[in-house]
Design a protein around this motif. Structure first.
Motif, mmCIF file in Angstrom:
data_model
loop_
_atom_site.group_PDB
_atom_site.id
_atom_site.type_symbol
_atom_site.label_atom_id
_atom_site.label_comp_id
_atom_site.label_asym_id
_atom_site.label_seq_id
_atom_site.Cartn_x
_atom_site.Cartn_y
_atom_site.Cartn_z
ATOM 1 N N PRO A 190 64.189 -16.682 -32.432
ATOM 2 C CA PRO A 190 63.632 -18.061 -31.654
ATOM 3 C C PRO A 190 62.669 -17.476 -30.554
ATOM 4 C CG PRO A 190 66.131 -17.726 -31.777
ATOM 5 C CD PRO A 190 65.403 -16.543 -32.328
ATOM 6 N N VAL A 191 62.524 -16.231 -30.236
ATOM 7 C CA VAL A 191 61.599 -15.717 -29.138
ATOM 8 C C VAL A 191 60.166 -16.224 -29.457
ATOM 9 C CG1 VAL A 191 61.295 -13.523 -30.065
ATOM 10 C CG2 VAL A 191 60.863 -13.794 -27.759
ATOM 11 N N LEU A 192 60.104 -16.255 -31.106
ATOM 12 C CA LEU A 192 58.887 -16.614 -31.545
ATOM 13 C C LEU A 192 58.544 -18.029 -31.975
ATOM 14 C CD1 LEU A 192 58.300 -13.308 -33.981
ATOM 15 C CD2 LEU A 192 56.675 -14.094 -31.915
ATOM 16 N N ILE A 213 53.799 -9.985 -26.178
ATOM 17 C CA ILE A 213 53.941 -8.825 -27.002
ATOM 18 C C ILE A 213 54.084 -7.490 -26.507
ATOM 19 C CG2 ILE A 213 53.111 -7.653 -29.154
ATOM 20 C CD1 ILE A 213 54.173 -10.707 -29.499
ATOM 21 N N GLY A 214 55.088 -6.892 -26.374
ATOM 22 C CA GLY A 214 55.195 -5.638 -25.657
ATOM 23 C C GLY A 214 56.421 -5.927 -24.666
ATOM 24 N N LYS A 215 56.534 -7.267 -24.163
ATOM 25 C CA LYS A 215 57.543 -7.600 -23.137
ATOM 26 C C LYS A 215 58.711 -8.467 -23.597
ATOM 27 C CE LYS A 215 57.689 -10.201 -18.977
ATOM 28 N NZ LYS A 215 57.162 -11.389 -19.185
ATOM 29 N N ASP A 216 58.305 -9.563 -24.407
ATOM 30 C CA ASP A 216 59.128 -10.453 -24.987
ATOM 31 C C ASP A 216 59.727 -10.140 -26.245
ATOM 32 O OD1 ASP A 216 59.302 -12.076 -22.619
ATOM 33 O OD2 ASP A 216 57.297 -12.888 -23.262
ATOM 34 N N TYR A 217 58.756 -9.531 -26.890
ATOM 35 C CA TYR A 217 58.844 -9.294 -28.336
ATOM 36 C C TYR A 217 58.091 -7.925 -28.749
ATOM 37 C CZ TYR A 217 58.856 -9.139 -33.433
ATOM 38 O OH TYR A 217 58.847 -9.035 -34.934
ATOM 39 N N PRO A 218 58.589 -6.739 -29.432
ATOM 40 C CA PRO A 218 57.907 -5.442 -29.527
ATOM 41 C C PRO A 218 56.522 -5.524 -30.217
ATOM 42 C CG PRO A 218 60.009 -5.514 -30.802
ATOM 43 C CD PRO A 218 59.728 -6.761 -30.381
ATOM 44 N N GLU A 219 55.721 -4.451 -29.689
ATOM 45 C CA GLU A 219 54.549 -4.195 -30.508
ATOM 46 C C GLU A 219 54.967 -3.640 -31.889
ATOM 47 O OE1 GLU A 219 51.373 -4.247 -29.441
ATOM 48 O OE2 GLU A 219 51.518 -4.010 -26.966
ATOM 49 N N ASP A 244 57.608 -20.683 -30.672
ATOM 50 C CA ASP A 244 56.317 -21.579 -30.291
ATOM 51 C C ASP A 244 55.113 -20.612 -30.491
ATOM 52 O OD1 ASP A 244 57.715 -23.828 -29.437
ATOM 53 O OD2 ASP A 244 58.257 -22.680 -27.441
ATOM 54 N N MET A 245 55.185 -19.634 -31.330
ATOM 55 C CA MET A 245 54.000 -18.957 -31.640
ATOM 56 C C MET A 245 52.999 -19.683 -32.907
ATOM 57 S SD MET A 245 52.244 -16.219 -30.862
ATOM 58 C CE MET A 245 53.296 -15.100 -30.133
ATOM 59 N N PRO A 246 51.819 -20.046 -32.778
ATOM 60 C CA PRO A 246 51.321 -20.664 -33.656
ATOM 61 C C PRO A 246 51.334 -19.841 -35.068
ATOM 62 C CG PRO A 246 49.702 -20.488 -31.575
ATOM 63 C CD PRO A 246 51.038 -19.504 -31.420
ATOM 64 N N LYS A 247 51.193 -20.832 -35.866
ATOM 65 C CA LYS A 247 51.574 -20.183 -37.203
ATOM 66 C C LYS A 247 50.297 -19.230 -37.753
ATOM 67 C CE LYS A 247 49.011 -23.167 -40.777
ATOM 68 N NZ LYS A 247 49.526 -24.107 -41.907
ATOM 69 N N GLU A 248 49.253 -19.290 -37.163
ATOM 70 C CA GLU A 248 48.037 -18.280 -37.697
ATOM 71 C C GLU A 248 48.722 -17.021 -37.294
ATOM 72 O OE1 GLU A 248 47.803 -21.337 -36.135
ATOM 73 O OE2 GLU A 248 45.911 -21.381 -35.198
ATOM 74 N N TYR A 249 49.618 -16.773 -36.109
ATOM 75 C CA TYR A 249 49.777 -15.502 -35.691
ATOM 76 C C TYR A 249 51.314 -15.065 -35.780
ATOM 77 C CZ TYR A 249 45.593 -16.617 -32.986
ATOM 78 O OH TYR A 249 44.209 -16.856 -32.504
ATOM 79 N N ILE A 250 52.101 -15.907 -36.494
ATOM 80 C CA ILE A 250 53.399 -15.760 -36.501
ATOM 81 C C ILE A 250 53.914 -14.576 -37.256
ATOM 82 C CG2 ILE A 250 53.599 -17.566 -38.608
ATOM 83 C CD1 ILE A 250 56.325 -17.343 -35.680
ATOM 84 N N TYR A 251 53.085 -14.241 -38.375
ATOM 85 C CA TYR A 251 53.390 -12.883 -38.991
ATOM 86 C C TYR A 251 52.841 -11.536 -38.330
ATOM 87 C CZ TYR A 251 55.767 -15.729 -42.513
ATOM 88 O OH TYR A 251 56.632 -16.649 -43.378
#
Length: 431
Positions: free
Chosen positions: A330-332, A358-364, A334-341
């Motif tokens: 769920p953290v992702l 990225i790097g804070k809420d979800y890892p690099e 609202d990420m636009p679909k162009e970047y979701i993967y």
DNA sequence: TCGGTGTTGACAAA
DNA sequence: TTTGTCAACACCGA
């Protein structure tokens, strides 16, 4: 003697002893599988067949299900009438696993039969079933029967399922065939049981005669990132979250994460991934789990190590909008679909708007896929060459009938350079 | 010894 | 949507 053999022996011994006291005759048929692994191995000259096709050639017509064609044997069922207390997860040693409310799989024979009937009712679907074509991102309505947990625990008889499938096949004009058909799926299970039964040290690399010796690494930080869904690749992480929450994910999703952990990206030992699956999968099965980990790591059965599942495009192919990823991560959402993967490629203002930095809420990303996979391929190619060379040397020695001496005693185990023991002692967090 | 085949890749081209 | 290419391994049967 391996695990399956010793298990069967213990079970038979226990049942017979117990029954003898009560003056009851005991008949122990092959029933967890359709065929007898022992007989198939005997037919094959004492060695298990190592390809599906050679296995198919060895099997004859399957026996009928017990109690459904063998009139002398009553149907086997569960007697629920005597109110025996059902052990809790803690009793069974799984007290530290929290069960999600969304776990969609209810236990028991009644449920198993209901599930089987529901699947089989759709004759068109059964006739058209083709395993490699299923959608691994379908989670609201899985693309398979999800009967594996029931087969694993003996809630559903493989023989009964087999016969029900035959009934459908007889009724429809055209249907798919093994290995891709539903019948083919049951036969894969038989195949893996047969190999597992006839192979010493089947659940490890060293000393396992069918397993390529590959110098996997022993990096616990890579392992724990994978296990905890923290690799930074949303497709991989979503699958690992589904595994933890549901105890089940689609077959191809298993392939993707197993490939990523071993030969695709992280080069971590398949035995480590096997252990995680064994612990978390609701349908985990010793023979099938070990077989598939060897398969996916190119250690046995399969050797096309250039064919690597992309942690970006494989999921995207089935689910370009990323619904599956959004549901399990769920953290992702609202990420636009162009970047979701590939969320690390999203411009920072897009990340801010999606409330996911990225790097804070979800890892690099843990590794760069392109570089990591190239690296893996090179290492496996080198290991393969060494395995081949050693096999050749061994054959030479056998041909010449030269008695083994200390200098000839090199075997494929020597390919493994033992990594420094416990160099990285990062303790794994509990399950 | 050699050619055919192998449940489940990715990517480009038609 | 389907097909060819990539680069190339292991097993099997002729």
């Amino acid at each position: 003697m391996n695990l399956i053999q010793s298990h069967a022996q213990k079970r038979d011994g226990f049942v017979k002893e117990f029954a003898l006291k009560l003056g009851v005759d005991v008949f122990t048929p092959i029933s967890h599988t359709i065929f007898s692994p022992e007989e198939i191995i005997k037919k094959n000259g004492g060695k298990p067949p190592l390809t599906y096709q050679s296995f198919i050639k060895l099997i004859g017509l399957p026996p009928l299900p017990l109690g459904n064609g063998s009139p002398s044997i009553p149907p086997v069922g569960i007697d629920n009438s005597n109110d025996l207390p059902i052990p809790t997860l803690t009793d069974l040693g799984f007290g530290d696993v929290s069960q999600e409310e969304c776990n969609p799989f209810i236990g028991g024979e009644t449920e198993a039969l209901k599930r089987m009937d529901a699947s089989i009712q759709d004759q068109k679907w059964v006739a058209a079933f083709e395993k490699p074509k299923g959608d691994p991102t379908a989670f609201l309505k899985p693309a398979t029967t999800v009967l594996s947990p029931y087969l694993k625990f003996g809630c559903l008889s493989s023989r009964l399922f087999y016969q029900r499938l035959q009934e459908v096949y007889r009724k429809v004009k055209k249907h798919t065939e093994p290995p891709v058909s539903l019948e083919g799926q049951l036969l894969w299970r038989e195949f893996f049981y047969t190999v597992a039964y006839g192979t010493p040290k089947f659940d490890q690399m060293e000393g396992n005669p069918i397993c390529k010796q590959i110098p996997w690494n022993d990096d616990d930080s890579l392992l724990s990132a994978w296990r905890d869904g923290q690799t930074g690749y949303p497709w991989i992480d979503a699958v690992m979250v589904q595994l933890r929450k549901w105890g089940w994910m689609h077959h191809l999703a298993r392939h993707a994460v197993a490939c990523f952990l071993t030969r695709g990206d992280l080069f971590v030992h398949w035995e480590k991934g096997r252990d995680v699956f064994d612990r978390l999968l609701i349908d985990s099965d010793w023979a099938i789990n070990n077989s598939n980990w060897m398969w996916l790591s190119c250690s046995a059965f399969f050797s096309q190590y250039h064919r690597i599942y992309s942690p970006i495009s494989f999921g995207k192919k089935y689910d370009p909008d990323g619904k599956y990823v959004r549901y399990f991560l769920p953290v992702l959402k609202d990420m636009p679909k162009e970047y979701i993967y590939e969320p690390w490629t999203a411009p920072i203002d897009v990340q801010r708007k999606a409330k996911c930095i990225i790097g804070k809420d979800y890892p690099e990303p843990l590794v760069s896929h392109l570089g990591a996979s190239k690296n893996c391929k090179e290492k496996i190619a080198a290991a393969y060459a060494l395995n081949k060379q050693i096999k050749g040397e061994r054959n030479q020695v056998q041909l010449q009938g030269v008695k083994k001496n200390s200098s000839d005693s090199r075997n494929t185990d020597d390919v493994i350079k033992q990594p420094p023991k416990k160099l990285r002692q990062k303790k794994l967090t509990s399950y």
